[in-house]
Design a protein around this motif. Structure first.
Motif, PDB file in Angstrom:
ATOM      1  N   SER A 326       0.842  -1.199   0.000  1.00  0.00           N
ATOM      2  CA  SER A 326       0.000   0.000   0.000  1.00  0.00           C
ATOM      3  C   SER A 326       0.880   1.252   0.000  1.00  0.00           C
ATOM      4  O   SER A 326       2.075   1.187   0.300  1.00  0.00           O
ATOM      5  CB  SER A 326      -0.919   0.000   1.233  1.00  0.00           C
ATOM      6  OG  SER A 326      -1.727  -1.163   1.258  1.00  0.00           O
ATOM      7  N   PRO A 327       0.311   2.427  -0.350  1.00  0.00           N
ATOM      8  CA  PRO A 327       1.071   3.665  -0.271  1.00  0.00           C
ATOM      9  C   PRO A 327       1.486   3.921   1.180  1.00  0.00           C
ATOM     10  O   PRO A 327       0.750   3.579   2.095  1.00  0.00           O
ATOM     11  CB  PRO A 327       0.068   4.724  -0.756  1.00  0.00           C
ATOM     12  CG  PRO A 327      -0.940   3.950  -1.542  1.00  0.00           C
ATOM     13  CD  PRO A 327      -1.045   2.614  -0.886  1.00  0.00           C
ATOM     14  N   PRO A 328       2.661   4.511   1.429  1.00  0.00           N
ATOM     15  CA  PRO A 328       3.592   5.092   0.454  1.00  0.00           C
ATOM     16  C   PRO A 328       4.672   4.122  -0.041  1.00  0.00           C
ATOM     17  O   PRO A 328       5.459   4.491  -0.905  1.00  0.00           O
ATOM     18  CB  PRO A 328       4.242   6.217   1.267  1.00  0.00           C
ATOM     19  CG  PRO A 328       4.289   5.665   2.659  1.00  0.00           C
ATOM     20  CD  PRO A 328       3.041   4.835   2.815  1.00  0.00           C
ATOM     21  N   LEU A 330       4.467   0.932  -1.565  1.00  0.00           N
ATOM     22  CA  LEU A 330       4.136   0.380  -2.882  1.00  0.00           C
ATOM     23  C   LEU A 330       5.199  -0.624  -3.356  1.00  0.00           C
ATOM     24  O   LEU A 330       5.695  -0.567  -4.484  1.00  0.00           O
ATOM     25  CB  LEU A 330       3.985   1.515  -3.916  1.00  0.00           C
ATOM     26  CG  LEU A 330       2.805   2.468  -3.687  1.00  0.00           C
ATOM     27  CD1 LEU A 330       2.844   3.615  -4.681  1.00  0.00           C
ATOM     28  CD2 LEU A 330       1.486   1.713  -3.785  1.00  0.00           C
ATOM     29  N   TYR A 385       8.923   5.179   7.786  1.00  0.00           N
ATOM     30  CA  TYR A 385       7.801   4.467   7.172  1.00  0.00           C
ATOM     31  C   TYR A 385       7.847   4.489   5.642  1.00  0.00           C
ATOM     32  O   TYR A 385       7.121   3.727   4.995  1.00  0.00           O
ATOM     33  CB  TYR A 385       6.472   5.066   7.660  1.00  0.00           C
ATOM     34  CG  TYR A 385       6.173   6.455   7.151  1.00  0.00           C
ATOM     35  CD1 TYR A 385       5.333   6.665   6.064  1.00  0.00           C
ATOM     36  CD2 TYR A 385       6.720   7.568   7.787  1.00  0.00           C
ATOM     37  CE1 TYR A 385       5.050   7.941   5.610  1.00  0.00           C
ATOM     38  CE2 TYR A 385       6.445   8.841   7.344  1.00  0.00           C
ATOM     39  CZ  TYR A 385       5.616   9.028   6.260  1.00  0.00           C
ATOM     40  OH  TYR A 385       5.352  10.292   5.803  1.00  0.00           O
ATOM     41  N   THR A 386       8.711   5.321   5.060  1.00  0.00           N
ATOM     42  CA  THR A 386       8.820   5.353   3.593  1.00  0.00           C
ATOM     43  C   THR A 386       9.958   4.484   3.065  1.00  0.00           C
ATOM     44  O   THR A 386      10.176   4.417   1.860  1.00  0.00           O
ATOM     45  CB  THR A 386       9.033   6.800   3.111  1.00  0.00           C
ATOM     46  OG1 THR A 386      10.215   7.325   3.721  1.00  0.00           O
ATOM     47  CG2 THR A 386       7.839   7.671   3.471  1.00  0.00           C
ATOM     48  N   SER A 388      11.597   1.017   2.258  1.00  0.00           N
ATOM     49  CA  SER A 388      11.351  -0.419   2.068  1.00  0.00           C
ATOM     50  C   SER A 388      12.457  -1.252   2.693  1.00  0.00           C
ATOM     51  O   SER A 388      12.202  -2.326   3.246  1.00  0.00           O
ATOM     52  CB  SER A 388      11.249  -0.740   0.572  1.00  0.00           C
ATOM     53  OG  SER A 388      10.209  -0.027  -0.039  1.00  0.00           O
ATOM     54  N   TYR A 452      -1.166   2.950   7.447  1.00  0.00           N
ATOM     55  CA  TYR A 452      -0.213   3.476   8.430  1.00  0.00           C
ATOM     56  C   TYR A 452      -0.667   3.185   9.857  1.00  0.00           C
ATOM     57  O   TYR A 452       0.151   3.025  10.760  1.00  0.00           O
ATOM     58  CB  TYR A 452      -0.041   4.975   8.228  1.00  0.00           C
ATOM     59  CG  TYR A 452       1.055   5.598   9.074  1.00  0.00           C
ATOM     60  CD1 TYR A 452       2.395   5.462   8.707  1.00  0.00           C
ATOM     61  CD2 TYR A 452       0.759   6.313  10.218  1.00  0.00           C
ATOM     62  CE1 TYR A 452       3.407   6.024   9.474  1.00  0.00           C
ATOM     63  CE2 TYR A 452       1.760   6.881  10.995  1.00  0.00           C
ATOM     64  CZ  TYR A 452       3.076   6.732  10.611  1.00  0.00           C
ATOM     65  OH  TYR A 452       4.078   7.287  11.380  1.00  0.00           O
TER      66      TYR A 452
END
Length: 499
Positions: A326-328, A330, A385-386, A388, A452
């Motif tokens: 899911s965003p962010p 992806l 959180y952004t 990966s 989130y």
């Protein structure tokens, strides 16, 4: 503090067959708990059911696992009763694996999974309780190894199933043609189904055939797992034979090898040291001596802690894939699908590592370190959180930190209550309930607030678990005299009256 000195090794050597048998039983538990997620799409084809119908099989397994945990707590703790329950439960698991390919209706499959879930619950309670009462103050190390075998079984099960999973639609509909392109990435759908609480509400978005020719080969996976599991009930049966608990072995069965008893002095009522498997009723009012409120509060706090931590494990394993795609972030479906395996592998590795740590540090210290580590890792996941890459790192660290909370809490709580046995039942049932309920609650929050919120919920609940543990330590320190055994209480009262 538990130490792996020569005495503990000697004790472990004398109890080797019993200990190895209980470990193999938990391997059977792990084998059964991990197969449903990867195979659920092929089982949907086999039963020709919709996704919403097949995902209720998850609930059937989890609910009856909770029921089985309660049933295991009600069973007598004698070797005959405990080993008979473990033998029948592990045999049921093999039989369920064998008959699942014959269940061509979702109701029959749900019944089979209910039987397996109940057997798993009995195994969970009885095996934990027997090892705790066998090793008592030295049980923390042994419990770590016991729960390591859950992870080992959970790693083996998907590996056995993987070669037999369908690569495309396992139901060929009437309008299917060779040139048709399947509308879904099946691996993506399989990974999504791990968080089945969310899928129950969104199953209608997945257009899959329910009528047509079934072409799945998943039956072979279940038959192989049934064969892999068969040595486990055989090992339990061998232990019963060794302890002369079978009618054909002796007219007067021995309940325990004399070698397992530590010391020749008469034991106090309800506590006999190492090797004793006879525990008094944990809720006997005559033994609480006015401390019943403390008794129940400490059980409640310990149960709440494992409710939260096992719930975090279940919800993280269930929804980390959904969060990653899911965003962010992806992330690609293939990369995100590895997160669940990384998480369970790190839990297994963490339990193996804590076997060494538990011999050098006290259990409360290790629990505080683990719970603080869980909070710090989740806070870092919220901050980055952004990223990966950090999601993989954080998933690994989270598994390592949270892996040993349940076995340490079980050993610590039973030690507080001098191994009356009530804590094992309470903690096992609380953990099963937490794993089932928090997955559902987190799934509802994700659907309403976004992905989130998944990490935010876990961070808040882990902070609550640390606060509850600190409260438990505080209450236990104030009311230490509430946990003395009846003999110790009488001695202290006599000493008080003499002075």
């Amino acid at each position: 503090m538990t130490r792996l000195d020569d005495g503990v090794w000697s004790l472990c050597t004398r109890h080797l067959q019993q200990t190895a048998t209980y470990w193999s039983v938990f391997f059977s538990f792990g084998l059964c708990i991990a197969f449903l997620g990867p195979t659920v799409l092929d089982l949907r084809c086999q039963t020709q059911s919709t996704l919403q119908q097949i995902t209720w099989v998850f609930f059937s397994q989890q609910f009856f696992l909770l029921v089985g945990s309660g049933v295991g707590g009600l069973l007598k703790s004698t070797p005959m009763c405990s080993l008979s329950a473990l033998f029948s439960s592990t045999l049921i698991i093999s039989l369920v694996f064998a008959i699942i390919p014959l269940c061509h209706h979702v109701v029959l499959l749900s019944i089979a999974m209910a039987l397996a879930g109940k057997a798993m619950g009995i195994i969970d309670t009885v095996a934990n309780r027997q090892l705790v009462t066998l090793y008592q103050k030295d049980s923390a190390v042994i419990l770590q190894a016991l729960h390591f075998f859950i992870g080992l079984g959970a790693l083996v099960s998907p590996l056995v199933a993987d070669p037999f999973l369908s690569d495309d639609s396992c139901i060929l509909g009437a309008n299917w043609t060779a040139n048709s392109s399947f509308p879904l990435d099946l691996q993506h759908l399989r990974d999504s189904l791990a968080g089945h609480g969310a899928v129950l509400q969104n199953a209608s978005q997945y257009p899959l055939f329910t009528e047509g020719v079934v072409v799945t080969r998943v039956a072979y996976a279940f038959w192989i797992m049934a064969l892999i599991n068969l040595p486990v009930p055989a090992a339990v049966l061998a232990l019963m034979f060794h302890q002369r608990l079978l009618p054909c072995t002796s007219s007067s069965p021995r309940l325990l090898d004399k070698d397992f008893q530590s010391g020749s002095s008469p034991a106090r009522d309800g506590y006999q040291g190492h090797g004793n498997v006879f525990i008094t009723s944990c809720c006997n009012p005559s033994q609480l001596r006015g401390h019943s409120a403390t008794f129940f509060v400490l059980h409640l706090l310990a149960g709440a802690i494992v409710f939260i931590t096992d719930g975090i494990i279940g919800s993280y394993a269930g929804f980390v894939y959904t969060y990653a795609v899911s965003p962010p972030l992806l992330m690609s479906h293939k990369a995100a699908g590895c997160l669940n395996s990384v998480f369970w592998a790190s839990i297994t590795a963490g339990r193996a590592a804590f076997i060494c740590f538990s011999s050098r540090c006290s259990i409360p210290v290790l629990l505080i370190v683990s719970l603080v580590g869980v909070i710090l890792v989740q806070c870092l996941l919220l901050i980055f959180y952004t990223s990966s890459v950090f999601l993989f790192i954080g998933t690994c660290l989270l598994g390592l930190c949270i892996s040993s909370v349940f076995p340490f809490m079980l050993a610590f709580t039973e030690d507080m209550f001098h191994y009356r046995g009530c804590a094992t039942t309470v903690l096992v049932m609380s953990a099963s309930t937490g794993e089932m309920m928090l997955q559902l609650l987190v799934g509802l929050v994700i659907n309403s607030q976004g992905s989130y919120s998944f990490l935010l919920c876990s961070t808040i609940t882990s902070f609550i678990s640390l606060c509850l543990f600190l409260l438990l330590l505080y209450i236990h320190r104030i009311h230490t005299d509430a946990m003395v055994t009846p003999g110790e209480w009488e001695v202290s009262q006599q000493h008080t009256s003499n002075t």
